[in-house]
Scaffold this motif. Structure first.
Motif, PDB file in Angstrom:
ATOM      1  N   TYR A   1      29.099 -16.003  60.550  1.00 30.19           N
ATOM      2  CA  TYR A   1      27.981 -16.691  61.199  1.00 30.19           C
ATOM      3  C   TYR A   1      26.666 -15.966  60.908  1.00 30.19           C
ATOM      4  O   TYR A   1      25.651 -16.594  60.564  1.00 30.19           O
ATOM      5  N   GLU A   2      26.673 -14.652  61.036  1.00 29.21           N
ATOM      6  CA  GLU A   2      25.452 -13.875  60.836  1.00 29.21           C
ATOM      7  C   GLU A   2      24.987 -13.922  59.383  1.00 29.21           C
ATOM      8  O   GLU A   2      23.781 -13.946  59.110  1.00 29.21           O
ATOM      9  N   LEU A   3      25.916 -13.950  58.446  1.00 28.76           N
ATOM     10  CA  LEU A   3      25.548 -14.056  57.037  1.00 28.76           C
ATOM     11  C   LEU A   3      24.858 -15.394  56.759  1.00 28.76           C
ATOM     12  O   LEU A   3      23.826 -15.451  56.076  1.00 28.76           O
ATOM     13  N   LYS A   4      25.435 -16.467  57.292  1.00 29.30           N
ATOM     14  CA  LYS A   4      24.840 -17.789  57.106  1.00 29.30           C
ATOM     15  C   LYS A   4      23.467 -17.868  57.764  1.00 29.30           C
ATOM     16  O   LYS A   4      22.506 -18.401  57.187  1.00 29.30           O
ATOM     17  N   PHE A   5      23.377 -17.346  58.975  1.00 34.85           N
ATOM     18  CA  PHE A   5      22.111 -17.384  59.712  1.00 34.85           C
ATOM     19  C   PHE A   5      21.049 -16.594  58.958  1.00 34.85           C
ATOM     20  O   PHE A   5      19.903 -17.045  58.819  1.00 34.85           O
ATOM     21  N   PHE A   6      21.426 -15.425  58.466  1.00 40.02           N
ATOM     22  CA  PHE A   6      20.458 -14.574  57.778  1.00 40.02           C
ATOM     23  C   PHE A   6      19.880 -15.263  56.547  1.00 40.02           C
ATOM     24  O   PHE A   6      18.664 -15.236  56.318  1.00 40.02           O
ATOM     25  N   VAL A   7      20.727 -15.867  55.741  1.00 33.29           N
ATOM     26  CA  VAL A   7      20.257 -16.539  54.521  1.00 33.29           C
ATOM     27  C   VAL A   7      19.276 -17.651  54.865  1.00 33.29           C
ATOM     28  O   VAL A   7      18.220 -17.791  54.230  1.00 33.29           O
ATOM     29  N   GLN A   8      19.601 -18.437  55.887  1.00 30.16           N
ATOM     30  CA  GLN A   8      18.727 -19.561  56.231  1.00 30.16           C
ATOM     31  C   GLN A   8      17.406 -19.105  56.835  1.00 30.16           C
ATOM     32  O   GLN A   8      16.348 -19.646  56.506  1.00 30.16           O
ATOM     33  N   ILE A   9      17.454 -18.099  57.695  1.00 27.54           N
ATOM     34  CA  ILE A   9      16.208 -17.636  58.312  1.00 27.54           C
ATOM     35  C   ILE A   9      15.364 -16.883  57.279  1.00 27.54           C
ATOM     36  O   ILE A   9      14.128 -16.937  57.299  1.00 27.54           O
ATOM     37  N   ARG A  10      16.009 -16.172  56.356  1.00 26.71           N
ATOM     38  CA  ARG A  10      15.277 -15.471  55.291  1.00 26.71           C
ATOM     39  C   ARG A  10      14.559 -16.462  54.382  1.00 26.71           C
ATOM     40  O   ARG A  10      13.366 -16.302  54.083  1.00 26.71           O
ATOM     41  N   ASP A  11      15.290 -17.498  53.948  1.00 27.04           N
ATOM     42  CA  ASP A  11      14.691 -18.484  53.049  1.00 27.04           C
ATOM     43  C   ASP A  11      13.594 -19.279  53.748  1.00 27.04           C
ATOM     44  O   ASP A  11      12.558 -19.608  53.136  1.00 27.04           O
ATOM     45  N   CYS A  12      13.815 -19.592  55.014  1.00 23.59           N
ATOM     46  CA  CYS A  12      12.804 -20.314  55.791  1.00 23.59           C
ATOM     47  C   CYS A  12      11.548 -19.455  55.949  1.00 23.59           C
ATOM     48  O   CYS A  12      10.426 -19.948  55.821  1.00 23.59           O
ATOM     49  N   HIS A  13      11.746 -18.182  56.199  1.00 28.71           N
ATOM     50  CA  HIS A  13      10.623 -17.255  56.349  1.00 28.71           C
ATOM     51  C   HIS A  13       9.799 -17.197  55.065  1.00 28.71           C
ATOM     52  O   HIS A  13       8.558 -17.224  55.094  1.00 28.71           O
ATOM     53  N   THR A  14      10.478 -17.146  53.930  1.00 31.29           N
ATOM     54  CA  THR A  14       9.788 -17.103  52.633  1.00 31.29           C
ATOM     55  C   THR A  14       8.997 -18.387  52.397  1.00 31.29           C
ATOM     56  O   THR A  14       7.843 -18.352  51.934  1.00 31.29           O
ATOM     57  N   GLN A  15       9.611 -19.529  52.716  1.00 29.30           N
ATOM     58  CA  GLN A  15       8.948 -20.817  52.504  1.00 29.30           C
ATOM     59  C   GLN A  15       7.698 -20.950  53.362  1.00 29.30           C
ATOM     60  O   GLN A  15       6.645 -21.422  52.905  1.00 29.30           O
TER      61      GLN A  15
END
Length: 308
Positions: A53-67
């Motif tokens: 769960y944390e791996l999935k969450f991290f990728v999405q929040i990281r990519d969203c932050h970059t965007q």
């Protein structure tokens, strides 16, 4: 003894957001993940499920932050919220992967002192278990560059890799084999060295009747049975130990403060260089055992050759 769960667990910072903030996060597409985590099943995640769960969450929040950072019209309040969550998840990531591995009951089972040693006949289960653990351990490599990696292709099936660890428990069996082999070799070495202190077994290096008996024991039991099992146990234990030491190194390089109890365990059991560790004592016993056999066989010119 492998540390208790509470001494292996690394506490992480949880994120608690109000309903308005959660609605704002819809732009990042993580509401389904949050809903999953807050469900009845999500609240009792096993360590491996929590890690996933944390791996999935991290990728999405990281990519969203970059965007959002690259979006001139981004809402400053939303960007601030995303930045805060991203920082927390990034800081937590190493600990979440650590917990997903070393707090899991499946990995714990592979350090149990109650397991029997490896079977004399290698059925391939130890190698299969190690292969699965290797695939799990590779998640620690994601910590090297958290800004670049994507989720592994088979991340959703990662939990299936844990099942053989629980079923086979070959890590614990390999460690038990090494422990018992160390004890057996030390006892045998003492017997041989005691005999060497007495009158020479052979006169003028000519094999006596007792020397012939010793030779038969050497070839039938030491060469025929003991050595193959020693080699098998050595191979599996060394692979298990090396992989765990590599994991520890990856986490340390990621800046994770490994729990003190686990540092101590690594030093006493897994270290290949620390004097007094399980592996160090095994290596020492094997060396002395080999030397003792060489001394007594050379007395009677019975050392095996390439033609034997």
């Amino acid at each position: 003894m492998f540390p208790h769960r509470r001494d292996r667990l690394i506490e992480t910072q949880e994120i608690r957001e109000g309903l308005i903030d959660l609605l704002q996060l819809e732009e990042c597409g993580i509401l389904p993940l949050i809903a999953e985590r807050n469900s009845s099943l999500g609240k009792v995640y096993a360590p491996s499920q929590k890690m996933l769960y944390e791996l999935k969450f991290f990728v999405q929040i990281r990519d969203c932050h970059t965007q959002l950072q690259n979006k001139p019209s981004a809402d400053p309040e939303l960007l601030s919220l995303i930045s805060q969550i991203y920082r927390i998840k990034k800081d937590n990531l190493a600990a979440e992967i650590w917990n997903g591995i070393y707090v899991s009951s499946e990995v714990e089972a592979n350090f149990s002192r109650g397991e029997p040693p490896l079977d004399r006949i290698d059925d391939g289960s130890a190698a299969n278990m190690l292969s699965n653990f290797t695939a799990i351990a590779q998640l620690s490599e994601l910590l090297i560059d958290q800004n670049q990696w994507a989720l592994p292709d088979k991340v959703n099936s990662i939990e299936t890799l844990y099942e053989p660890l629980h079923r086979n428990r070959s890590g614990a069996k390999a460690l038990k084999s090494i422990l018992l082999l160390t004890h057996s070799m030390n006892e045998a070495t003492q017997i041989i060295e005691t005999r060497l202190k007495k009158r020479a077994l052979c006169f003028n290096q000519k094999p006596s009747a007792k020397a012939q008996i010793l030779k038969n024991v050497f070839y039938k039991f030491y060469i025929g049975e003991f050595q193959p099992y020693l080699a098998q146990s050595h191979r599996h234990a060394k692979n298990w130990i090396e992989l765990n030491n590599l994991l520890f190194l990856n986490f340390e390089q990621a800046g994770l403060n490994v729990p003190k109890a686990m540092e101590t365990y690594q030093l006493l059991v897994l270290s290949e260089t620390a004097e007094g560790s399980l592996w160090f004592r095994y290596q020492s016993a094997r060396k002395k055992h080999t030397q003792a056999w060489q001394k007594i066989l050379k007395q009677c010119r019975m050392m095996p050759t390439n033609r034997d």
